[in-house]
Design a protein around this motif. Structure first.
Motif, PDB file in Angstrom:
ATOM      1  N   THR A 111      29.990 -43.511  22.478  1.00 49.43           N
ATOM      2  CA  THR A 111      29.989 -44.947  22.731  1.00 49.43           C
ATOM      3  C   THR A 111      31.396 -45.509  22.648  1.00 49.43           C
ATOM      4  N   VAL A 112      32.157 -45.085  21.620  1.00 46.93           N
ATOM      5  CA  VAL A 112      33.530 -45.558  21.465  1.00 46.93           C
ATOM      6  C   VAL A 112      34.376 -45.084  22.631  1.00 46.93           C
ATOM      7  N   ALA A 114      33.332 -44.335  25.651  1.00 48.42           N
ATOM      8  CA  ALA A 114      32.893 -44.884  26.925  1.00 48.42           C
ATOM      9  C   ALA A 114      33.338 -46.327  27.118  1.00 48.42           C
ATOM     10  N   THR A 115      33.406 -47.096  26.027  1.00 51.89           N
ATOM     11  CA  THR A 115      33.783 -48.499  26.182  1.00 51.89           C
ATOM     12  C   THR A 115      35.273 -48.660  25.951  1.00 51.89           C
ATOM     13  N   PRO A 116      35.995 -49.142  26.956  1.00 55.06           N
ATOM     14  CA  PRO A 116      37.446 -49.327  26.782  1.00 55.06           C
ATOM     15  C   PRO A 116      37.710 -50.478  25.810  1.00 55.06           C
ATOM     16  N   SER A 118      38.636 -53.961  24.308  1.00 51.69           N
ATOM     17  CA  SER A 118      38.409 -55.269  24.932  1.00 51.69           C
ATOM     18  C   SER A 118      39.719 -55.924  25.373  1.00 51.69           C
ATOM     19  N   PRO A 121      41.007 -53.881  29.303  1.00 52.51           N
ATOM     20  CA  PRO A 121      39.773 -53.400  29.940  1.00 52.51           C
ATOM     21  C   PRO A 121      39.958 -52.188  30.851  1.00 52.51           C
ATOM     22  N   ASN A 122      41.104 -52.049  31.498  1.00 52.12           N
ATOM     23  CA  ASN A 122      41.333 -50.914  32.393  1.00 52.12           C
ATOM     24  C   ASN A 122      42.195 -49.834  31.706  1.00 52.12           C
ATOM     25  N   ASP A 124      41.737 -46.791  30.592  1.00 53.21           N
ATOM     26  CA  ASP A 124      41.679 -45.396  31.051  1.00 53.21           C
ATOM     27  C   ASP A 124      42.426 -45.174  32.360  1.00 53.21           C
ATOM     28  N   GLU A 145      41.843 -50.581  17.937  1.00 51.18           N
ATOM     29  CA  GLU A 145      40.713 -50.337  18.836  1.00 51.18           C
ATOM     30  C   GLU A 145      41.132 -49.389  19.967  1.00 51.18           C
ATOM     31  N   HIS A 149      39.755 -45.612  20.651  1.00 55.56           N
ATOM     32  CA  HIS A 149      39.257 -45.233  21.978  1.00 55.56           C
ATOM     33  C   HIS A 149      39.981 -43.993  22.500  1.00 55.56           C
TER      34      HIS A 149
END
Length: 174
Positions: A111-112, A114-116, A118, A121-122, A124, A145, A149
């Motif tokens: 989950t961590v 998969a979600t970039p 905040s 946001p882009n 990756d 954060e 990630h």
């Protein structure tokens, strides 16, 4: 027949030797660089041997002047350590407490990953220089954060190192 005087015989011998050496000169010139190089290497090896011998003799003399320590200050042994568990690395310690469910930990990591973050946001899709350009605008929480990630995702050493250093810099500034 009477022999010729010694200086005349010497001069004739020198002349003949000079002619013989002059004839051999073309063959010796071809091998001259190799000969010079090998002789230079021999001399340098002899110098190194003499220097090493002198250093060994110096070590022997100095060792006789200094007493030998029983145990050096920097050496630690298992019997010298009171709390053996803290002296060992964390991955060698045995944990008596039951761990969380490994499946739950894996789901959290996915989950961590998969979600970039905040704040970015882009994340990756960014290259290292692109991310570096945006770091000055992020708070410590946003940076942590992004670091979580990165570690849960691709875990690229250059990204992890840059984020870790930026977090330390921001903390030092505040």
């Amino acid at each position: 027949m009477k022999s010729l005087p010694l200086p005349l015989r010497l001069a004739a011998g020198i002349a003949v030797t000079a002619v013989e050496r002059a004839r051999d000169l073309p063959t010796k010139i071809a091998g001259l660089p190799v000969t010079v190089a090998s002789q230079a290497l021999q001399v340098s090896m002899r110098v190194q041997q003499h220097v090493t011998e002198l250093a060994i003799k110096g070590d022997e003399v100095l060792a006789a002047l200094r007493p030998v320590e029983e145990a050096p200050d920097w050496a630690t042994f298992d019997e010298d350590v009171d709390d053996v568990d803290h002296a060992r690395p964390a991955f060698d310690r045995v944990v008596d407490e039951p761990e969380d469910d490994p499946w739950e930990q894996e789901e959290q990591a996915i989950t961590v990953a998969a979600t970039p973050p905040s704040a970015v946001p882009n994340y990756d899709e960014l290259s290292l220089p692109q991310l570096r350009a945006r770091l000055r605008q992020l708070s410590v929480g946003d940076l942590e954060e992004a670091l979580a990630h990165e570690r849960a995702g691709e875990n690229r050493p250059e990204f992890v190192g840059m984020l870790t250093r930026r977090i330390a810099t921001v903390r030092d500034q505040t």
